[in-house]
Motif scaffolding. Structure first.
Motif, PDB file in Angstrom:
ATOM      1  N   LEU A 118       0.828  -1.194   0.000  1.00 51.92           N
ATOM      2  CA  LEU A 118       0.000   0.000   0.000  1.00 51.92           C
ATOM      3  C   LEU A 118       0.865   1.248   0.000  1.00 51.92           C
ATOM      4  CD1 LEU A 118      -2.318  -1.157   2.928  1.00 51.92           C
ATOM      5  CD2 LEU A 118      -2.791  -1.394   0.494  1.00 51.92           C
ATOM      6  N   ILE A 119       0.457   2.224  -0.779  1.00 48.15           N
ATOM      7  CA  ILE A 119       1.075   3.548  -0.745  1.00 48.15           C
ATOM      8  C   ILE A 119      -0.068   4.556  -0.693  1.00 48.15           C
ATOM      9  CG2 ILE A 119       2.574   5.227  -1.884  1.00 48.15           C
ATOM     10  CD1 ILE A 119       3.774   2.885  -3.487  1.00 48.15           C
ATOM     11  N   PHE A 120      -0.024   5.453   0.258  1.00 48.90           N
ATOM     12  CA  PHE A 120      -1.032   6.506   0.322  1.00 48.90           C
ATOM     13  C   PHE A 120      -0.355   7.819   0.687  1.00 48.90           C
ATOM     14  CE2 PHE A 120      -1.136   3.698   3.955  1.00 48.90           C
ATOM     15  CZ  PHE A 120      -0.978   4.539   5.043  1.00 48.90           C
ATOM     16  N   SER A 121      -0.959   8.915   0.249  1.00 47.12           N
ATOM     17  CA  SER A 121      -0.321  10.227   0.304  1.00 47.12           C
ATOM     18  C   SER A 121      -1.082  11.210   1.175  1.00 47.12           C
ATOM     19  CB  SER A 121      -0.224  10.819  -1.110  1.00 47.12           C
ATOM     20  OG  SER A 121       0.556   9.994  -1.936  1.00 47.12           O
ATOM     21  N   THR A 122      -0.371  12.219   1.590  1.00 42.55           N
ATOM     22  CA  THR A 122      -0.980  13.321   2.321  1.00 42.55           C
ATOM     23  C   THR A 122      -1.736  14.227   1.349  1.00 42.55           C
ATOM     24  OG1 THR A 122       1.038  14.612   2.095  1.00 42.55           O
ATOM     25  CG2 THR A 122       0.781  13.318   4.120  1.00 42.55           C
ATOM     26  N   PHE A 123      -2.621  15.027   1.895  1.00 45.09           N
ATOM     27  CA  PHE A 123      -3.436  15.948   1.116  1.00 45.09           C
ATOM     28  C   PHE A 123      -2.537  16.853   0.267  1.00 45.09           C
ATOM     29  CE2 PHE A 123      -5.943  19.931   0.832  1.00 45.09           C
ATOM     30  CZ  PHE A 123      -7.021  19.424   0.123  1.00 45.09           C
TER      31      PHE A 123
ATOM     32  N   TRP B 255       7.487  -1.014   6.464  1.00 47.72           N
ATOM     33  CA  TRP B 255       6.837   0.286   6.408  1.00 47.72           C
ATOM     34  C   TRP B 255       7.887   1.386   6.361  1.00 47.72           C
ATOM     35  CZ3 TRP B 255       7.712   3.671  10.540  1.00 47.72           C
ATOM     36  CH2 TRP B 255       8.226   3.097  11.706  1.00 47.72           C
ATOM     37  N   VAL B 256       7.481   2.506   5.808  1.00 47.45           N
ATOM     38  CA  VAL B 256       8.311   3.712   5.843  1.00 47.45           C
ATOM     39  C   VAL B 256       7.383   4.918   5.754  1.00 47.45           C
ATOM     40  CG1 VAL B 256       8.763   3.877   3.340  1.00 47.45           C
ATOM     41  CG2 VAL B 256      10.403   4.846   4.953  1.00 47.45           C
ATOM     42  N   ILE B 257       7.722   5.936   6.504  1.00 42.62           N
ATOM     43  CA  ILE B 257       7.009   7.209   6.443  1.00 42.62           C
ATOM     44  C   ILE B 257       7.913   8.182   5.693  1.00 42.62           C
ATOM     45  CG2 ILE B 257       5.977   9.090   7.757  1.00 42.62           C
ATOM     46  CD1 ILE B 257       5.884   7.074  10.157  1.00 42.62           C
ATOM     47  N   MET B 258       7.444   8.646   4.563  1.00 39.55           N
ATOM     48  CA  MET B 258       8.149   9.640   3.771  1.00 39.55           C
ATOM     49  C   MET B 258       7.517  11.008   4.056  1.00 39.55           C
ATOM     50  SD  MET B 258      10.445   7.868   2.225  1.00 39.55           S
ATOM     51  CE  MET B 258      10.992   8.904   0.868  1.00 39.55           C
ATOM     52  N   PRO B 259       8.128  12.105   3.646  1.00 37.14           N
ATOM     53  CA  PRO B 259       7.546  13.418   3.969  1.00 37.14           C
ATOM     54  C   PRO B 259       6.091  13.596   3.536  1.00 37.14           C
ATOM     55  CG  PRO B 259       9.792  13.695   3.222  1.00 37.14           C
ATOM     56  CD  PRO B 259       9.434  12.235   3.002  1.00 37.14           C
ATOM     57  N   GLU B 260       5.715  13.015   2.377  1.00 40.64           N
ATOM     58  CA  GLU B 260       4.362  13.241   1.862  1.00 40.64           C
ATOM     59  C   GLU B 260       3.617  11.965   1.509  1.00 40.64           C
ATOM     60  OE1 GLU B 260       6.782  12.135  -1.056  1.00 40.64           O
ATOM     61  OE2 GLU B 260       7.227  13.999   0.002  1.00 40.64           O
ATOM     62  N   HIS B 261       4.157  10.821   1.874  1.00 38.46           N
ATOM     63  CA  HIS B 261       3.444   9.568   1.637  1.00 38.46           C
ATOM     64  C   HIS B 261       3.987   8.462   2.544  1.00 38.46           C
ATOM     65  CE1 HIS B 261       6.893   8.988  -1.087  1.00 38.46           C
ATOM     66  NE2 HIS B 261       6.646   7.691  -1.008  1.00 38.46           N
ATOM     67  N   VAL B 262       3.269   7.342   2.543  1.00 41.13           N
ATOM     68  CA  VAL B 262       3.613   6.203   3.391  1.00 41.13           C
ATOM     69  C   VAL B 262       3.573   4.939   2.541  1.00 41.13           C
ATOM     70  CG1 VAL B 262       2.818   4.809   5.355  1.00 41.13           C
ATOM     71  CG2 VAL B 262       2.625   7.302   5.441  1.00 41.13           C
ATOM     72  N   HIS B 263       4.499   4.017   2.805  1.00 44.23           N
ATOM     73  CA  HIS B 263       4.501   2.680   2.199  1.00 44.23           C
ATOM     74  C   HIS B 263       4.266   1.663   3.303  1.00 44.23           C
ATOM     75  CE1 HIS B 263       6.618   3.844  -1.610  1.00 44.23           C
ATOM     76  NE2 HIS B 263       7.079   4.807  -0.829  1.00 44.23           N
ATOM     77  N   LEU B 264       3.381   0.722   3.048  1.00 49.74           N
ATOM     78  CA  LEU B 264       3.148  -0.391   3.977  1.00 49.74           C
ATOM     79  C   LEU B 264       3.142  -1.697   3.206  1.00 49.74           C
ATOM     80  CD1 LEU B 264       0.047   0.839   6.049  1.00 49.74           C
ATOM     81  CD2 LEU B 264       2.458   1.070   6.662  1.00 49.74           C
TER      82      LEU B 264
ATOM     83  N   HIS C 202      -2.277   3.637  -3.843  1.00 51.22           N
ATOM     84  CA  HIS C 202      -1.793   2.458  -4.587  1.00 51.22           C
ATOM     85  C   HIS C 202      -1.992   1.236  -3.695  1.00 51.22           C
ATOM     86  CE1 HIS C 202       0.791   0.136  -7.264  1.00 51.22           C
ATOM     87  NE2 HIS C 202       1.378  -0.334  -6.185  1.00 51.22           N
ATOM     88  N   ASP C 203      -2.572   0.196  -4.244  1.00 49.86           N
ATOM     89  CA  ASP C 203      -2.910  -0.995  -3.470  1.00 49.86           C
ATOM     90  C   ASP C 203      -2.694  -2.204  -4.369  1.00 49.86           C
ATOM     91  OD1 ASP C 203      -4.131  -3.053  -2.071  1.00 49.86           O
ATOM     92  OD2 ASP C 203      -6.014  -1.999  -1.788  1.00 49.86           O
TER      93      ASP C 203
END
Length: 170
Positions: free
Chosen positions: A22-27, A60-69, A116-117
Motif C-alpha cells: 500500500l502507498i497513500f499520500s498526504t493531502f 513500512w516507511v514514512i516519507m515526507p508526503e506519503h507512506v509505504h506499507l 496504490h494498493d
C-alpha cells in the motif's frame, strides 16, 4: 478472492492470505511528515492498529508526503478497515496538534482515495517490496543509508535499536 467496493468508482480485490503493498499520500502531497512529532504519532498508531486488527506488518516507511506499507491482513479484517483505523486517528490528532501550535491546518490530512494498493503473489515480489520500501528515503536523498531514516522498519529488520522493534518477517 473477495472484492470490496472502494468509494463508488473502484474495486479492491483482496486475495485472502496474500500480502498487500500500500502507498497513500498526504493531502495535496504536502510534506506533513517533515515534522518528527507527526512521524512518531503515525508510527505509534501503526503499531496500535496492527495490534487491534491483527494484521501482519512486514515493512513500512514514512516519507515526507506519503507512506509505504507491506501488510498481510487477517481473514476477518480487510484493508479498508485497517486503513480507516490507521489514518483517521492520525488525521484527528494532527489537526489538534496544529491548532494547539497555532498553525494553519489544511482542510484534510490525507489525499482522498485508496492510493496504490497491490496484492503480492510471489516471494520475489514480497522481498522486492521490502527492499523498495526501506531504500525509498535513500533514493529520495533524505539519508545516505536506510538505517539512518528513523521512521522505517529497516532498523527492526536488522535488529538495531528502534522505538518500533516488532516486525513480522514471513
Amino acid at each position: 478472492m473477495i472484492w470490496v467496493e472502494h468509494r463508488k468508482t473502484r474495486k479492491r480485490y483482496e486475495h485472502q492470505g496474500h500480502a498487500r503493498f500500500l502507498i497513500f499520500s498526504t493531502f495535496n502531497r504536502r510534506a506533513f511528515f517533515n515534522d518528527p512529532v507527526l512521524c512518531d504519532d503515525f508510527a505509534d498508531q501503526l503499531m496500535r492498529t496492527r495490534d487491534r486488527h491483527g494484521f501482519k506488518l512486514h515493512a513500512w516507511v514514512i516519507m515526507p508526503e506519503h507512506v509505504h506499507l507491506l501488510i498481510r491482513p487477517s481473514v476477518e479484517i480487510g484493508v479498508s478497515k485497517i486503513l480507516s483505523g490507521l489514518k483517521r486517528p492520525v488525521a484527528t490528532r494532527a489537526m489538534r496538534y496544529w491548532r494547539k501550535q497555532n498553525m494553519d491546518a489544511p482542510s484534510s490530512f490525507w489525499l482522498p482515495g485508496g492510493g496504490h494498493d497491490r496484492n503480492i503473489f510471489s516471494r520475489d515480489e514480497f522481498e522486492e517490496k521490502i527492499k523498495y520500501t526501506h531504500w525509498n528515503p535513500v533514493k529520495r536523498g533524505l539519508v545516505r543509508r536506510p538505517e539512518d531514516w528513523a521512521w522505517s522498519s529497516f532498523r527492526a529488520w536488522k535488529n538495531l535499536d528502534t522505538p518500533w522493534p516488532t516486525i513480522d518477517r514471513g
